[in-house]
Write an enzyme that holds these catalytic residues in place. Structure first.
Site, PDB file in Angstrom:
ATOM      1  N   ASN A  12       5.739   3.710  -9.823  1.00 38.09           N
ATOM      2  CA  ASN A  12       4.645   3.652 -10.798  1.00 38.09           C
ATOM      3  C   ASN A  12       4.291   5.093 -11.139  1.00 38.09           C
ATOM      4  O   ASN A  12       3.655   5.777 -10.350  1.00 38.09           O
ATOM      5  CB  ASN A  12       3.446   2.919 -10.172  1.00 38.09           C
ATOM      6  N   LYS A  14       2.310   6.194 -13.317  1.00 42.16           N
ATOM      7  CA  LYS A  14       0.925   6.363 -13.764  1.00 42.16           C
ATOM      8  C   LYS A  14       0.901   7.233 -15.031  1.00 42.16           C
ATOM      9  O   LYS A  14       1.833   7.145 -15.840  1.00 42.16           O
ATOM     10  CB  LYS A  14       0.060   6.924 -12.625  1.00 42.16           C
ATOM     11  N   HIS A  98      -3.456  -3.187 -11.310  1.00 47.46           N
ATOM     12  CA  HIS A  98      -3.479  -2.046 -10.390  1.00 47.46           C
ATOM     13  C   HIS A  98      -4.939  -1.692 -10.101  1.00 47.46           C
ATOM     14  O   HIS A  98      -5.799  -1.812 -10.980  1.00 47.46           O
ATOM     15  CB  HIS A  98      -2.746  -0.859 -11.010  1.00 47.46           C
ATOM     16  N   GLU A 100      -6.416   0.990 -10.018  1.00 45.03           N
ATOM     17  CA  GLU A 100      -6.992   1.963 -10.949  1.00 45.03           C
ATOM     18  C   GLU A 100      -7.471   1.271 -12.223  1.00 45.03           C
ATOM     19  O   GLU A 100      -8.484   1.678 -12.804  1.00 45.03           O
ATOM     20  CB  GLU A 100      -5.961   3.066 -11.238  1.00 45.03           C
ATOM     21  N   GLU A 170      -1.651  -3.087  -2.068  1.00 42.76           N
ATOM     22  CA  GLU A 170      -1.972  -1.659  -2.097  1.00 42.76           C
ATOM     23  C   GLU A 170      -3.389  -1.446  -1.575  1.00 42.76           C
ATOM     24  O   GLU A 170      -4.358  -1.558  -2.358  1.00 42.76           O
ATOM     25  CB  GLU A 170      -1.873  -1.127  -3.536  1.00 42.76           C
ATOM     26  N   GLY A 176      -2.682   7.556  -2.856  1.00 41.73           N
ATOM     27  CA  GLY A 176      -2.827   8.969  -3.205  1.00 41.73           C
ATOM     28  C   GLY A 176      -3.584   9.786  -2.172  1.00 41.73           C
ATOM     29  O   GLY A 176      -4.000  10.905  -2.443  1.00 41.73           O
ATOM     30  N   SER A 216       0.800   5.732  -0.466  1.00 43.61           N
ATOM     31  CA  SER A 216       1.374   6.868   0.253  1.00 43.61           C
ATOM     32  C   SER A 216       2.720   6.552   0.918  1.00 43.61           C
ATOM     33  O   SER A 216       2.986   7.005   2.025  1.00 43.61           O
ATOM     34  CB  SER A 216       0.364   7.427   1.263  1.00 43.61           C
TER      35      SER A 216
HETATM   36  P1  13P Z   1       0.716   6.754  -4.019  1.00 44.19           P
HETATM   37  O1  13P Z   1       2.133   6.415  -3.609  1.00 44.19           O
HETATM   38  O2  13P Z   1       0.601   8.025  -4.770  1.00 44.19           O
HETATM   39  O3  13P Z   1      -0.234   6.614  -2.867  1.00 44.19           O
HETATM   40  O4  13P Z   1       0.285   5.623  -5.099  1.00 44.19           O
HETATM   41  C1  13P Z   1       0.468   4.292  -4.800  1.00 44.19           C
HETATM   42  C2  13P Z   1       0.242   3.494  -6.018  1.00 44.19           C
HETATM   43  O5  13P Z   1      -0.886   3.387  -6.496  1.00 44.19           O
HETATM   44  C3  13P Z   1       1.388   2.856  -6.648  1.00 44.19           C
HETATM   45  O6  13P Z   1       0.990   1.935  -7.610  1.00 44.19           O
END
Ligand code: 13P
Length: 254
Positions: A12, A14, A98, A100, A170, A176, A216
């Site tokens: 992803n 983003k 997601h 976010e 997740e 992150g 992560s």
């Molecule tokens: P990270 O791998 O940067 O923690 O992000 C995970 C994520 O949100 C994938 O959709």
């Protein structure tokens, strides 16, 4: 790896990568991963890079995903993108819900369920994200939160549609942050999600659904996470932005 379900590892991206940067990344991935058959590999660039990436990965083992999609097919929805537009670029997967988007765009379980139906109506596959916050985990509410998200975001899917869907667990506190869920925490949450799917649909359906872990994921923790019985892949954020890390996550997972 001896699991009935084929691993699916998706990047992803983003809101990262211009077209030129996106092409550098996928061309590198093609070189590194061109012969991998054991894992379904998916890249999810921003909309603006879908066309170029789509052309670059024709005839490769990489598959294309989008990061969101409208629940509507056409019309006055400024800023939205419809399934027919994604299909023009041979998109196969769509990330939905997601954390976010749940947080910043206030997406609800009901909206995500509508989008999941629209994704299936277009013969695409949704990757439906669920996960608890740190406060919810510390408050002992993880299972309740996951059950509400799963039941709400996958409401109304047929058994066949559910089998073709992917769920991504997740935990928000692991996204992150460099803080990965322990393999046991991941396995427990995945087993719980599968149990909820069995009660919503049936055991047979629940056994087919691939559940990715996200939060992560890095080359050095991928193998252990993927070795858990109910972990069927990964949804990777930061480490999906470089050829070295994403390729190593996949190679270490096989
Ligand atoms: P990270 O791998 O940067 O923690 O992000 C995970 C994520 O949100 C994938 O959709």
């Amino acid at each position: 790896m001896n699991k009935d379900r084929k691993l699916i590892i998706a990047g992803n991206w983003k809101m990262n990568k211009t077209v030129a940067e996106a092409l550098d990344l996928v061309n590198g991935l093609k070189r590194e991963l061109g012969t991998v058959k054991e894992v379904d590999i998916v890249v999810c660039p921003p909309y603006t890079a879908l066309e170029s990436v789509s052309k670059a990965i024709i005839d490769s083992n990489l598959r294309l995903g989008a990061q969101n999609m409208s629940a509507h097919n056409v019309g006055a929805f400024t800023g939205e993108v419809a399934s027919v537009m994604l299909k023009e670029f041979s998109v196969r997967y769509v990330i939905l819900g997601h954390s976010e988007r749940r947080q910043h765009q206030k997406e609800s379980n009901a909206l995500i369920a509508q989008k999941a139906l629209a994704v299936h109506a277009a013969a695409l596959k949704p990757i439906v994200c669920v996960g608890e916050t740190l406060a919810e985990r510390e408050g002992g509410q993880t299972e309740q939160v996951l059950e509400t998200q799963i039941r709400g975001s996958l409401a109304g899917l047929s058994h066949d549609q559910m089998e073709e869907s992917v769920v991504a667990y997740e935990p928000i506190w692991a996204i992150g942050t460099g803080k990965t869920a322990s393999t046991q925490q991941a396995q427990d949450a995945h087993a719980f999600i599968r149990q909820v799917l069995a009660s919503m649909f049936n055991e047979g359906v629940a056994k087919q659904v691939r559940i990715q872990y996200g939060g992560s994921v890095k080359p050095n923790n991928a193998r252990e996470l993927m070795s858990q019985p109910d972990v069927d892949g990964a949804l990777v954020g930061g480490a999906a932005l470089t050829v070295r890390d994403f390729a190593d996550i996949i190679k270490n997972s096989i």
